[in-house]
Design an enzyme around this catalytic site. Structure first.
Site, mmCIF file in Angstrom:
data_model
loop_
_atom_site.group_PDB
_atom_site.id
_atom_site.type_symbol
_atom_site.label_atom_id
_atom_site.label_comp_id
_atom_site.label_asym_id
_atom_site.label_seq_id
_atom_site.Cartn_x
_atom_site.Cartn_y
_atom_site.Cartn_z
ATOM 1 N N ASP A 292 -2.178 10.747 -4.713
ATOM 2 C CA ASP A 292 -2.773 11.810 -5.519
ATOM 3 C C ASP A 292 -3.649 12.743 -4.696
ATOM 4 O O ASP A 292 -4.070 12.437 -3.580
ATOM 5 C CB ASP A 292 -3.652 11.204 -6.613
ATOM 6 C CG ASP A 292 -4.977 10.681 -6.043
ATOM 7 O OD1 ASP A 292 -4.927 9.848 -5.115
ATOM 8 O OD2 ASP A 292 -6.050 11.132 -6.493
ATOM 9 N N GLU B 155 0.852 -1.202 0.000
ATOM 10 C CA GLU B 155 0.000 0.000 0.000
ATOM 11 C C GLU B 155 0.880 1.243 0.000
ATOM 12 O O GLU B 155 2.031 1.202 0.440
ATOM 13 C CB GLU B 155 -0.857 0.023 1.276
ATOM 14 C CG GLU B 155 -2.255 -0.540 1.110
ATOM 15 C CD GLU B 155 -3.247 0.462 0.510
ATOM 16 O OE1 GLU B 155 -2.807 1.423 -0.157
ATOM 17 O OE2 GLU B 155 -4.443 0.276 0.719
ATOM 18 N N ASP C 231 -4.426 5.191 6.400
ATOM 19 C CA ASP C 231 -4.991 6.361 7.068
ATOM 20 C C ASP C 231 -6.013 5.875 8.101
ATOM 21 O O ASP C 231 -5.656 5.544 9.226
ATOM 22 C CB ASP C 231 -5.597 7.272 5.999
ATOM 23 C CG ASP C 231 -6.184 8.551 6.557
ATOM 24 O OD1 ASP C 231 -6.033 8.814 7.758
ATOM 25 O OD2 ASP C 231 -6.820 9.307 5.785
ATOM 26 N N PHE D 128 -2.599 15.850 4.779
ATOM 27 C CA PHE D 128 -2.851 15.184 3.504
ATOM 28 C C PHE D 128 -1.604 15.301 2.638
ATOM 29 O O PHE D 128 -1.119 16.398 2.380
ATOM 30 C CB PHE D 128 -4.053 15.821 2.792
ATOM 31 C CG PHE D 128 -4.557 14.968 1.665
ATOM 32 C CD1 PHE D 128 -5.427 13.913 1.915
ATOM 33 C CD2 PHE D 128 -4.138 15.206 0.355
ATOM 34 C CE1 PHE D 128 -5.878 13.112 0.877
ATOM 35 C CE2 PHE D 128 -4.587 14.404 -0.680
ATOM 36 C CZ PHE D 128 -5.460 13.362 -0.424
HETATM 37 P P1 IMP Z 1 -7.767 4.379 4.496
HETATM 38 O O1 IMP Z 1 -8.758 3.361 4.033
HETATM 39 O O2 IMP Z 1 -8.452 5.558 5.178
HETATM 40 O O3 IMP Z 1 -6.649 3.818 5.322
HETATM 41 O O4 IMP Z 1 -7.146 5.056 3.235
HETATM 42 C C1 IMP Z 1 -6.379 4.388 2.335
HETATM 43 C C2 IMP Z 1 -6.354 5.115 1.016
HETATM 44 O O5 IMP Z 1 -6.771 6.487 1.114
HETATM 45 C C3 IMP Z 1 -4.941 5.152 0.491
HETATM 46 O O6 IMP Z 1 -4.627 3.997 -0.239
HETATM 47 C C4 IMP Z 1 -4.956 6.423 -0.351
HETATM 48 O O7 IMP Z 1 -5.407 6.127 -1.638
HETATM 49 C C5 IMP Z 1 -5.967 7.325 0.331
HETATM 50 N N1 IMP Z 1 -5.318 8.314 1.212
HETATM 51 C C6 IMP Z 1 -5.308 8.349 2.561
HETATM 52 N N2 IMP Z 1 -4.603 9.398 3.039
HETATM 53 C C7 IMP Z 1 -4.123 10.038 1.948
HETATM 54 C C8 IMP Z 1 -3.273 11.208 1.775
HETATM 55 O O8 IMP Z 1 -2.802 11.874 2.717
HETATM 56 N N3 IMP Z 1 -3.004 11.528 0.486
HETATM 57 C C9 IMP Z 1 -3.468 10.833 -0.590
HETATM 58 N N4 IMP Z 1 -4.249 9.749 -0.467
HETATM 59 C C10 IMP Z 1 -4.585 9.348 0.795
#
Ligand code: IMP
Length: 174
Positions: free
Chosen positions: A156, A96, A100, A149
């Site tokens: 992206d 990955e 987040d 972010f």
């Molecule tokens: P999660 O499911 O909230 O852990 O998020 C995972 C996905 O969210 C990652 O694979 C990214 O595509 C996107 N994401 C989370 N935080 C960021 C960030 O700071 N910048 C860009 N994409 C993010």
């Protein structure tokens, strides 16, 4: 610089991915590994990490959608492209770009475990500290960062900045 300030330089990323690749190679000594990139964000991490893995490796990809056009997680994970490979009795390493909320990780792990892999672990370049809404046990973490972010190195904002060779903090006013 359009994407705001540099948080992690190209050199730092390269060094850390080398270390992670070496660690993975030691841990999977004697095994064949199936490395699964989670698209689209992981394409760059996967390519660079893979160059430092010395055990036999096969590659596959999954595509999931999480955020849509927003910078906040929707909590809804959708599989846009499933694996081509069968993973039963295989050693799987998910790659990955960032963890987040952990909801993508949690969903992927629960879904793939049902298919009976010999083992399944995750490597992520970035982990946002304290942001996880579910318990996350990621074996290989590149860098732990704050809640900001970030973009670049595959990550992206509205599909832009993925090509930056470093991790930058998005300047919302740029
Ligand atoms: P999660 O499911 O909230 O852990 O998020 C995972 C996905 O969210 C990652 O694979 C990214 O595509 C996107 N994401 C989370 N935080 C960021 C960030 O700071 N910048 C860009 N994409 C993010």
């Amino acid at each position: 610089m359009e994407a705001g300030r540099v948080l992690i330089s190209e050199e730092h990323i390269a060094r850390r991915l080398r270390e992670m690749g070496e660690e993975i190679s030691r841990d999977y000594q004697g095994e064949t590994l199936l490395v699964v990139g989670v698209l689209r964000g992981a394409f760059m991490v996967m390519a660079d990490l893979a160059r430092h893995i010395t055990v036999p490796v096969e590659f596959d990809f999954m595509a999931v959608s999480s955020y849509g056009m927003s910078t906040k997680t929707s909590g809804v994970v959708r599989i846009l492209k499933d694996l081509d490979a069968e993973i039963t009795d295989r050693h799987v390493l998910l790659v990955e770009d960032i963890v987040d909320s952990g909801l993508t990780y949690d969903y992927l792990l629960r879904t793939l475990r049902l298919r009976g892999p010999a083992s399944i672990e995750m490597a992520t370049l970035l982990m946002k500290e304290g942001m996880q809404q579910v318990p996350v046990e990621t074996k290989y973490v590149g860098f732990t960062i704050g809640p900001e972010f970030v973009v670049g190195y595959g990550l992206d904002h509205q599909q832009l900045y993925r090509n930056l060779p470093y991790i930058g903090v998005l300047d919302e006013h740029a």
